[in-house]
Design an enzyme around this catalytic site. Structure first.
Site, short mmCIF file in Angstrom:
data_model
loop_
_atom_site.label_atom_id
_atom_site.label_comp_id
_atom_site.label_asym_id
_atom_site.label_seq_id
_atom_site.Cartn_x
_atom_site.Cartn_y
_atom_site.Cartn_z
N LYS A 45 0.86 -1.18 0.00
CA LYS A 45 0.00 0.00 0.00
C LYS A 45 0.91 1.24 0.00
CE LYS A 45 -3.94 0.99 3.05
NZ LYS A 45 -5.00 0.64 2.12
N LEU A 73 -5.69 7.63 0.83
CA LEU A 73 -4.29 7.34 1.19
C LEU A 73 -4.13 6.93 2.65
CD1 LEU A 73 -2.64 10.24 -0.87
CD2 LEU A 73 -2.40 7.80 -1.35
N CYS A 127 -0.89 11.59 -5.59
CA CYS A 127 -1.49 12.20 -4.40
C CYS A 127 -1.70 13.70 -4.63
CB CYS A 127 -0.69 11.89 -3.16
SG CYS A 127 0.59 13.06 -2.78
N LYS A 162 5.00 5.30 -10.95
CA LYS A 162 3.62 4.96 -11.30
C LYS A 162 2.88 6.22 -11.70
CE LYS A 162 -0.37 2.40 -9.68
NZ LYS A 162 -0.87 1.53 -8.62
N ILE A 186 -1.28 1.76 -15.33
CA ILE A 186 -1.70 3.07 -14.89
C ILE A 186 -2.29 3.01 -13.47
CG2 ILE A 186 -2.27 4.08 -17.15
CD1 ILE A 186 -5.19 3.19 -16.70
N ASN A 187 -2.41 4.15 -12.83
CA ASN A 187 -3.19 4.24 -11.61
C ASN A 187 -4.67 4.38 -12.02
OD1 ASN A 187 -3.91 4.68 -8.86
ND2 ASN A 187 -1.87 5.52 -8.53
N GLY A 212 -10.47 -1.95 -12.48
CA GLY A 212 -11.15 -3.18 -12.91
C GLY A 212 -11.31 -3.27 -14.42
N GLY A 260 -4.70 -5.83 -9.52
CA GLY A 260 -5.31 -5.18 -8.37
C GLY A 260 -6.71 -5.72 -8.14
N THR A 261 -7.69 -5.06 -8.74
CA THR A 261 -9.10 -5.40 -8.55
C THR A 261 -9.39 -6.87 -8.86
OG1 THR A 261 -9.62 -3.11 -9.09
CG2 THR A 261 -11.44 -4.67 -9.23
C1 FMN Z 1 -9.06 -0.20 -3.11
C2 FMN Z 1 -7.89 0.29 -3.93
C3 FMN Z 1 -6.82 0.93 -3.30
C4 FMN Z 1 -5.72 1.38 -4.03
N1 FMN Z 1 -4.67 1.98 -3.39
C5 FMN Z 1 -3.57 2.36 -4.09
C6 FMN Z 1 -2.44 2.91 -3.42
O1 FMN Z 1 -2.39 3.02 -2.18
N2 FMN Z 1 -1.39 3.29 -4.19
C7 FMN Z 1 -1.36 3.17 -5.56
O2 FMN Z 1 -0.35 3.52 -6.21
N3 FMN Z 1 -2.42 2.63 -6.22
C8 FMN Z 1 -3.51 2.23 -5.51
N4 FMN Z 1 -4.58 1.66 -6.17
C9 FMN Z 1 -4.52 1.51 -7.65
C10 FMN Z 1 -4.08 0.11 -8.07
O3 FMN Z 1 -2.78 -0.21 -7.61
C11 FMN Z 1 -4.12 -0.02 -9.61
O4 FMN Z 1 -3.22 0.89 -10.20
C12 FMN Z 1 -5.51 0.25 -10.19
O5 FMN Z 1 -6.51 -0.26 -9.34
C13 FMN Z 1 -5.69 -0.35 -11.59
O6 FMN Z 1 -5.50 -1.74 -11.58
P1 FMN Z 1 -6.69 -2.84 -11.45
O7 FMN Z 1 -7.72 -2.50 -12.47
O8 FMN Z 1 -6.02 -4.17 -11.64
O9 FMN Z 1 -7.23 -2.67 -10.05
C14 FMN Z 1 -5.69 1.20 -5.44
C15 FMN Z 1 -6.77 0.56 -6.08
C16 FMN Z 1 -7.86 0.09 -5.35
C17 FMN Z 1 -9.00 -0.59 -6.07
#
Ligand code: FMN
Length: 300
Positions: A45, A73, A127, A162, A186-187, A212, A260-261
């Site tokens: 995280k 955050l 952020c 990132k 990507i984020n 997702g 992630g998701t």
């Molecule tokens: C609940 C949640 C919390 C997340 N927290 C962070 C984080 O603390 N730092 C970060 O760089 N990305 C964070 N992300 C983004 C994920 O790391 C990722 O970049 C984004 O969800 C796209 O990937 P996915 O579609 O596989 O989830 C978070 C995503 C989700 C769903």
């Protein structure tokens, strides 16, 4: 047996599928469990200088095409985080995600991470940026360049930048981050959603990040564009829920992927399933290693 090992910056990685930042809790237990379940590297995280409680609930909401989140955050702060991870082995397979408001905060955090025995830092450049009202750190190319130069000058860490997709010109930001060892693309996408019966927003913060399956085409486009323009190492993330999604990212230039998701749909088993799927695909399509398909559709 075909080889699915890969290399990102100076790091050789046995399995090309990683845990994305922020998806599981901040404990060492869930990070270790993901590594034991087949993640080549697990990203923590995002950790800042101080503890943050984050927003009140609801912070996560499932929608038809993925998920919205606005966690704010939330994190234990660098001191408590490092204490939790003191005794943890496999630090070489853990990337620590950090966030800060300026280059001093980022480089302070990076130094602490290096002193604690970790080798990779992932910069969450999404952020809120206090000077540019309402913008994010990752939308300011000069600040991004400064942050990376500071960390490069003060540590020997592998630096993964990132980037946020919430910019008009992703290539401009990618160029500003060129001194990093790799990009993570990507984020989440900035988004919102509404409950039509309670007439409330789906998230307490109203605006959050979209992740997702629905964001996969956007993430693929980001990987394709940045790989074509820079040729640098890229870790693809966004909407990956099975092995075939991962293959799309490799074909467009990603050297590794993060999930992630997808973990919410498949649990920890997803890492091994994707690794096996990649291996089977390479074998069926008569490739002998993952390397052969990385950027294949861009090199043509
Ligand atoms: C609940 C949640 C919390 C997340 N927290 C962070 C984080 O603390 N730092 C970060 O760089 N990305 C964070 N992300 C983004 C994920 O790391 C990722 O970049 C984004 O969800 C796209 O990937 P996915 O579609 O596989 O989830 C978070 C995503 C989700 C769903």
């Amino acid at each position: 047996m075909v080889s699915i090992s890969t290399r990102v910056g100076k790091r050789k990685i046995e399995e090309p599928v990683m845990l994305a930042s922020g998806i599981l809790d901040e404990t060492s237990g869930s990070i270790l469990r993901s590594l034991e379940s087949g993640a080549g590297i697990s990203v923590t995280k995002s950790i800042g200088t101080e503890e943050r409680k984050g927003y009140s609930t609801p912070i996560v909401s499932v929608i038809k095409t993925g998920m919205l989140n606005a966690v704010g955050l939330a994190n234990p702060g660098i001191d408590a985080f490092l204490e939790e991870f003191t005794e943890v082995e496999k630090k070489d397979r853990i990337a620590v995600s950090i966030f800060g408001k300026d280059s001093e905060e980022f480089s302070y955090l990076a130094k602490r991470v290096e002193e604690a025995g970790f080798g990779i830092v992932e910069l969450n450049l999404s952020c809120p940026h206090v000077q540019g009202f309402g913008s994010e750190v990752g939308q300011d190319p000069e600040l991004v360049e400064d942050i990376i130069a500071e960390i490069r000058g003060k540590t020997n860490l592998q630096i993964w930048a990132k980037l946020t997709p919430n910019v008009t010109d992703l290539i401009e930001i990618a160029r500003a981050a060129e001194k990093a060892d790799a990009y993570v693309l990507i984020n989440t996408l900035k988004a919102t959603g509404v409950d039509i019966y309670s007439r409330n927003f789906l998230l307490s913060n109203k605006i959050g990040g979209y992740s997702g399956p629905g964001i996969k085409p956007v993430a693929l486009r980001a990987v394709y564009d940045v790989f074509r323009e820079t040729g640098k190492d890229i870790i693809g993330v966004g909407g990956i829920s099975d092995w075939s999604d991962a293959i799309e990212f490799f074909l467009l230039g990603a050297k590794a992927v993060q999930v992630g998701t997808g973990i919410y749909y498949e649990d920890y088993a997803i890492f091994r399933k994707i690794n096996e799927g990649i291996s089977n695909y390479l074998e069926q399509e008569k490739f002998s290693s993952l390397d052969e398909i990385i950027g294949l559709m861009v090199r043509k």
